[in-house]
Design a protein around this motif. Structure first.
Motif, short mmCIF file in Angstrom:
data_model
loop_
_atom_site.label_atom_id
_atom_site.label_comp_id
_atom_site.label_asym_id
_atom_site.label_seq_id
_atom_site.Cartn_x
_atom_site.Cartn_y
_atom_site.Cartn_z
N ILE A 137 2.90 -0.84 8.57
CA ILE A 137 2.69 -0.38 9.95
C ILE A 137 1.76 0.83 9.96
O ILE A 137 0.83 0.93 10.77
CB ILE A 137 4.03 -0.04 10.63
N GLY A 138 2.00 1.78 9.03
CA GLY A 138 1.16 2.97 8.96
C GLY A 138 -0.29 2.64 8.67
O GLY A 138 -1.20 3.20 9.28
N ILE A 139 -0.51 1.70 7.75
CA ILE A 139 -1.88 1.33 7.37
C ILE A 139 -2.55 0.55 8.50
O ILE A 139 -3.70 0.83 8.86
CB ILE A 139 -1.88 0.52 6.06
N VAL A 140 -1.84 -0.42 9.09
CA VAL A 140 -2.46 -1.26 10.11
C VAL A 140 -2.68 -0.48 11.41
O VAL A 140 -3.76 -0.54 11.99
CB VAL A 140 -1.59 -2.51 10.38
N PHE A 141 -1.66 0.28 11.86
CA PHE A 141 -1.80 1.01 13.13
C PHE A 141 -2.49 2.36 12.94
O PHE A 141 -3.49 2.66 13.58
CB PHE A 141 -0.43 1.22 13.78
N GLY A 142 -1.98 3.17 12.00
CA GLY A 142 -2.52 4.51 11.81
C GLY A 142 -3.94 4.50 11.29
O GLY A 142 -4.83 5.18 11.82
N GLY A 171 0.78 -1.24 0.00
CA GLY A 171 0.00 0.00 0.00
C GLY A 171 0.81 1.28 0.00
O GLY A 171 0.36 2.31 0.50
N GLN A 172 2.01 1.25 -0.58
CA GLN A 172 2.86 2.45 -0.55
C GLN A 172 2.28 3.61 -1.33
O GLN A 172 2.53 4.78 -1.00
CB GLN A 172 4.25 2.09 -1.09
N ALA A 173 1.51 3.32 -2.38
CA ALA A 173 0.90 4.41 -3.16
C ALA A 173 -0.03 5.24 -2.27
O ALA A 173 -0.13 6.46 -2.42
CB ALA A 173 0.13 3.83 -4.34
N LEU A 174 -0.70 4.58 -1.34
CA LEU A 174 -1.64 5.25 -0.46
C LEU A 174 -0.94 5.93 0.71
O LEU A 174 -1.22 7.08 1.04
CB LEU A 174 -2.66 4.25 0.07
N SER A 175 -0.03 5.20 1.36
CA SER A 175 0.59 5.72 2.58
C SER A 175 1.65 6.78 2.31
O SER A 175 1.92 7.63 3.16
CB SER A 175 1.22 4.56 3.37
N GLY A 176 2.30 6.71 1.13
CA GLY A 176 3.35 7.67 0.81
C GLY A 176 4.71 7.33 1.38
O GLY A 176 5.66 8.10 1.23
N PHE A 177 4.83 6.16 2.05
CA PHE A 177 6.12 5.74 2.61
C PHE A 177 6.94 5.00 1.56
O PHE A 177 6.41 4.20 0.79
CB PHE A 177 5.91 4.83 3.82
N ASP A 178 8.26 5.26 1.54
CA ASP A 178 9.14 4.51 0.63
C ASP A 178 9.34 3.08 1.11
O ASP A 178 9.46 2.16 0.30
CB ASP A 178 10.51 5.22 0.54
N SER A 179 9.37 2.88 2.40
CA SER A 179 9.58 1.56 2.99
C SER A 179 8.26 0.78 3.01
O SER A 179 7.25 1.26 3.51
CB SER A 179 10.13 1.68 4.41
N SER A 180 8.30 -0.47 2.51
CA SER A 180 7.09 -1.29 2.52
C SER A 180 6.71 -1.67 3.95
O SER A 180 5.52 -1.77 4.28
CB SER A 180 7.31 -2.55 1.68
N ILE A 181 7.71 -1.85 4.82
CA ILE A 181 7.43 -2.20 6.23
C ILE A 181 6.73 -1.04 6.93
O ILE A 181 5.72 -1.22 7.61
CB ILE A 181 8.73 -2.58 6.96
#
Length: 574
Positions: free
Chosen positions: A253-258, A239-249
């Motif tokens: 974490i951002g999607i599951v926790f945030g 889900g990096q396209a959505l979260s904007g993070f370069d790191s897949s990990i």
């Protein structure tokens, strides 16, 4: 002189639209006959069956977020947008039904802030009431802005005229019939919305050559530099396209926790707009089943919102140009094409007259449902939790019913003003997630800690809320675009990833401060916590004694288990 319209409608389209409005106002008039006191107006007399409140629960959320926001995110980011449903909604809805609704319904509170009053006292109650009322006015403005753009695109009216006309229609049936009018209209609107958007998905997939054709076109466009890499648009995880993070990990974490925990649970379990629908049920069993029943249609909404957005990004010339970095003129607002316009342009290019009228009606129904939900929740909290408790106390019921109707009119007027804020965002989903981080994430932290930890004190309740909200606002200022041009860019994260960070920060700050303050301040006596804290509430007070005799498909826990299995399968497949 009317502007050139984006949508070229025929008389048959206007006839469909007019017929729908007759039904909407008719429901408001019929509901008015059953409004005799404030409980009828604000909570439908607690008389509605689970299937009605379950559909209303979902329809109340089928506003700007679901329709334009999700289609915009589908066009911009692709398939990872499904996380807003399968990770960011269903688990929290099931938790609300199984665990939290008995506390709301059993305590017979009229609003979420009233629950906060009983658990934490007037400090947390006042902070929560003010923040909730402000949030509803801002979010109602989002729905109204998008409603106005539809009218502008259809008729070519100036946007400010379209906003006033759209607001007047919503105001009429809410003021007439209160929550019952809103809920019965929401059930009607649910079926209208599905009937409107399903043909758009089917015709769009047919035009691009099915799912395989869509993936080929997205891949080709991505290879030419349009949007994120194709694999990020066509796979929901990481889900990096959505979260904007370069790191897949970090993205997971951002999607599951945030999103999946803080924003999702914060929204679905403490947002009175949704909880109010369940509280209008006829029993505690119906109240628990309301969000669980709603989870089943909810998990399939992506197929009529996100998929059309993905199709528009490759099929509609203006949207493809925007995604490739261009700045095409036009758009529903008239100020340039934005991702929010994805559905409107797809309707223009795909739908014949008749179906076009149905689709336009569906969009208007969606935005009216969303705005009506915000306004009906606002008038309840303003009347009961602010006016009655802090301004004019101990008046008769008729007085507060009149205050509620006046608050409805005032809220609609303010929403016209706040609608202009939404116009500054190309994707309203980014704006909405930022608002949820400010208002829902800290409330959820306070709520969940107070429900499961009896030692938490009233002082910690209001201090945690204030600090959590302030920390989320600070993160938004420090991000690249959380506050638009006012953001400083110190934190190099933009879009919805910034909203995830702001919400997570609010949650952590709230929890940490609440624990620290609770350890040095005085808690409420244990005898006052029955019905408010899980460990102090007898099981028979949290369940319907008759539910054990129902068949499995009418019981809350088996239904919730089935929904959880189904949404897990969807996550694996996509």
């Amino acid at each position: 002189m009317l502007a050139t319209t984006l949508i070229d409608a025929d008389p048959v389209d206007y006839l469909i639209l007019a017929t729908y409005f007759v039904f909407v106002l008719g429901i408001g008039l019929m509901a008015r006959r059953h409004v005799s006191d404030s409980v009828d107006f604000f909570l439908s007399g607690r008389s509605l069956p689970a299937w009605v409140t379950g559909l209303a629960f979902i329809s109340a959320n089928l506003g700007a977020v679901e329709i334009m926001g999700m289609s915009a995110s589908g066009a911009e980011f692709g398939l990872p947008t499904v996380h807003y449903f399968w990770v960011g909604a269903i688990p929290a809805m099931l938790f609300l039904g199984v665990v939290m609704m008995p506390f709301y319904y059993g305590s017979k509170v009229r609003s979420v802030p009233e629950f906060m009053l009983r658990r934490f006292g007037p400090g947390a109650h006042l902070v929560n009431s003010i923040s909730f009322a402000l949030a509803q006015l801002l979010i109602a403005g989002v729905n109204l802005y998008l409603l106005g753009t539809i009218v502008h695109a259809l008729l070519g009216w100036p946007l400010w005229v379209a906003l006033i006309v759209a607001a007047a229609v919503v105001l009429s049936y809410i003021t007439l019939g209160g929550l019952s009018a809103a809920i019965y209209n929401e059930v009607l609107q649910f079926f209208v919305i599905v009937a409107a958007l399903l043909p758009l998905t089917l015709l769009g997939l047919h035009r691009v050559g099915g799912w395989d054709g869509l993936t080929d076109k997205i891949t080709a466009a991505a290879n030419d530099g349009a949007g994120p890499p194709a694999e990020q648009q066509l796979e929901s995880w990481p889900g990096q396209a959505l979260s904007g993070f370069d790191s897949s990990i970090l993205s997971v974490i951002g999607i599951v926790f945030g999103l999946g925990f803080v924003l999702s649970f914060g929204y679905w379990t403490t947002n009175f707009v949704e909880v109010q629908r369940a509280m209008a049920s006829d029993s505690i069993s119906s109240a628990r089943k309301t969000p669980v029943i709603g989870a089943f249609p909810k998990m399939f909404i992506p197929f009529i919102t996100i998929i059309p957005g993905m199709i528009a990004a490759v099929l509609v010339t203006e949207m493809a140009d925007l995604k490739a970095g261009g700045a095409p003129k036009g758009g529903a607002s008239g100020d340039g094409v934005a991702y929010n316009d994805a559905l409107l342009y797809l309707m223009r290019d795909l739908l014949p007259n008749g179906l076009l009228g149905l689709a336009i009606t569906g969009l208007l129904a969606a935005f009216m449902a969303g705005m009506a939900a915000n306004v009906s929740a606002f008038n309840t909290v303003f009347s009961y939790d602010l006016w009655q408790d802090y301004v004019v106390k101990d008046r008769d019921d008729d007085y507060y019913l009149k205050v509620g109707r006046i608050a409805t009119v005032a809220a609609t007027g303010v929403a016209i003003l706040t609608a202009s804020i939404a116009g500054n965002f190309s994707n309203v989903m980014t704006y909405l997630q930022t608002l949820f981080g400010f208002f829902n994430a800290p409330l959820f932290a306070t709520f969940i800690l107070g429900m499961f930890w009896r030692r938490m004190t009233p002082t910690a309740g209001w201090m945690g809320l204030v600090a959590g909200t302030a920390s989320a606002v600070l993160v938004a200022f420090l991000s690249e675009d959380g506050f638009g041009s006012l953001s400083t860019g110190v934190i190099p994260v933009s879009g919805q990833g910034a909203a995830f960070i702001a919400a997570s920060t609010a949650f952590v700050v709230d929890i940490a401060l609440s624990i620290a303050v609770s350890l040095v301040t005085k808690p409420k006596p244990v005898k006052e916590l029955a019905g408010l804290v899980y460990s102090e509430t007898p099981k028979e007070q949290r369940t319907d004694p008759d539910e054990a005799s129902y068949p499995w498909y009418r019981r809350t826990v088996p239904l919730a288990g089935l929904a959880l299995v189904m949404v897990t399968v969807l996550n694996v497949i996509f």
